[in-house]
Design a protein around this motif. Sequence first.
Motif, PDB file in Angstrom:
ATOM      1  N   LEU A  26       0.828  -1.207   0.000  1.00  0.00           N
ATOM      2  CA  LEU A  26       0.000   0.000   0.000  1.00  0.00           C
ATOM      3  C   LEU A  26       0.863   1.257   0.000  1.00  0.00           C
ATOM      4  O   LEU A  26       0.536   2.244  -0.665  1.00  0.00           O
ATOM      5  N   SER A  27       1.953   1.233   0.756  1.00  0.00           N
ATOM      6  CA  SER A  27       2.855   2.397   0.793  1.00  0.00           C
ATOM      7  C   SER A  27       3.425   2.677  -0.591  1.00  0.00           C
ATOM      8  O   SER A  27       3.524   3.837  -1.019  1.00  0.00           O
ATOM      9  N   ASP A  28       3.789   1.608  -1.293  1.00  0.00           N
ATOM     10  CA  ASP A  28       4.346   1.771  -2.642  1.00  0.00           C
ATOM     11  C   ASP A  28       3.314   2.393  -3.583  1.00  0.00           C
ATOM     12  O   ASP A  28       3.606   3.348  -4.312  1.00  0.00           O
ATOM     13  N   ILE A  29       2.103   1.862  -3.574  1.00  0.00           N
ATOM     14  CA  ILE A  29       1.037   2.395  -4.435  1.00  0.00           C
ATOM     15  C   ILE A  29       0.745   3.847  -4.078  1.00  0.00           C
ATOM     16  O   ILE A  29       0.629   4.714  -4.953  1.00  0.00           O
ATOM     17  N   TYR A  30       0.632   4.103  -2.797  1.00  0.00           N
ATOM     18  CA  TYR A  30       0.308   5.442  -2.289  1.00  0.00           C
ATOM     19  C   TYR A  30       1.354   6.463  -2.742  1.00  0.00           C
ATOM     20  O   TYR A  30       1.023   7.540  -3.249  1.00  0.00           O
ATOM     21  N   ASN A  31       2.621   6.120  -2.587  1.00  0.00           N
ATOM     22  CA  ASN A  31       3.700   7.050  -2.953  1.00  0.00           C
ATOM     23  C   ASN A  31       3.788   7.257  -4.465  1.00  0.00           C
ATOM     24  O   ASN A  31       4.086   8.364  -4.927  1.00  0.00           O
ATOM     25  N   ARG A  32       3.532   6.200  -5.228  1.00  0.00           N
ATOM     26  CA  ARG A  32       3.554   6.339  -6.679  1.00  0.00           C
ATOM     27  C   ARG A  32       2.466   7.311  -7.150  1.00  0.00           C
ATOM     28  O   ARG A  32       2.719   8.178  -8.000  1.00  0.00           O
TER      29      ARG A  32
END
Length: 526
Positions: free
Chosen positions: A350-356
């Motif tokens: 989720l952190s990866d998706i959120y930051n992207r």
Amino acid sequence: MITSLRIGGLASGIDTDSIMKDLMRAHKIPLQKLQQERQILEWKQEFYREINTSLRTFRDTAFNMRLQGTFMTKSAASSNEGAVTAKANNSAHPGSYTVKVHNLATGVFKGSQGELAGIRDEEGNIKTLAQQFWDDDAPEKISFTLTGFKGGKEKSETFTFNTETNTIFEVVAWINNADLGIKASYDADLNRFFLSTESVGAEQKILVKNDEYNFLSSNDNGDSLLKLDLLTDAEAKGTDAKFDFGDVIGIESSSNTVTVNGITLELKAGDGATSTITVASDTEAVFNTIVDFVNQYNALMETISNKLYEKRYPDYPPLTDEKREQLTDDQIEKWTEKARSGLLRYDSILSDIYNRLRTTISSVVSGVSGGYMEGGKLVKTDNLAKIGINTTADYMSAKLEINEDQLRKAIEKDPQGIIDLFTKGAGEGDVSDNELGIARRLYDNVNYGINRLMEKAGNASDFKLVDESVIGGEISDIDDRIETTEKRLQQLEDRYWRQFTAMERAIQQLNSQSMWLMQQFGMGGY
């Protein structure tokens, strides 16, 4: 499977069942931990799938925002809506166009030219055809052939009615069921019969043949029995619309709704009625589209953020059956709420998706064309901030807020820049990432996120018999371990029961021997 007879304290007086429960309680702790672990995995899978649903919904919006047509919405206004109304398609060119309507497209409409005989007799019963239209000497049967036009071709059917049994309502029903492109009706209040074509245009027709008794038509310009203005063997035909569009004179159409040069016209009045159609870019529609896009983006980011930063309560594991029995329904609900909370806190996917997504939404698009002058300076609409869409003061929330005045100004002054900002790269072959429009990048990033979550948690609507996701595999592994543990516990419980049963039998045997000895000593005293 129970391997031996279970005897619970009959000889010893011991509460064997309670002892067994206490003994097994400790042994069942590993099983309970496995069941709790499985429940947590199921909850995580549920949360991942919910977020994936939100991503899919936003992906549809991002897809539309990739299309140049989304930002090329046009509006059309008519100076005389009583004559013509208009709707502009995206392909319409801004400008003013004069429309003059010479005549509208019409169908055929025929109704009784006078009141017919009443439909009910003195007792209120519906009359047959013979009773309604003939005083005496009614023919036993009447027939006629009716021809219309439907589905691009001429269609005919011959009808035959028994005048002594059929009624005018059956005439209506049979004609309507024949699907000739002709509709019949009878108004019982006015005592009048009506025939009309379903559509308009010069191809529409009503033709009556073989009407021996002049039921629908006449062959001498006299009245038919239904008093319709129809001549036998003579077509009653509709007309095409005829209008001028600018300097294009005499355009004909079989419909009063016609599209010319990307403008859909609805012709309302003929006899030379004139209207000026003004087509312009619909900046308000583009504004609303962008606002809706931002709102959906904010909703998505809030959904992900809520899970990323949700508080975790490690002292509230999933309830065991034993613990659940000790709580009220309200306590169970509150406990479960805390047990489910924070399971995706700081989750790496989720952190990866959120930051992207957050990085993409604030990025600059290289090579955006256009721009507009403001305060003597060229404003280049190469990122969202330039058109009034900025991150909130709380940057970590990743939410956007809109300066409506600035956004409207950018849409009005630099429509091509707005299109490039969101859609650049469409149809341009291979381009670098920094040259792609915001919506195109977001679409790709959302797809990336959907795929990652699918790999992790699968899809609830997937009809595969085996869940091949990572969590699906973990749940399957735990199910195997639970099955193995349950078998082991069953074997252990059976062994305990065999031991208690053996003890009970030994005590029973000892008691029997003691009683025999007591009897023997008692007998020796006589």
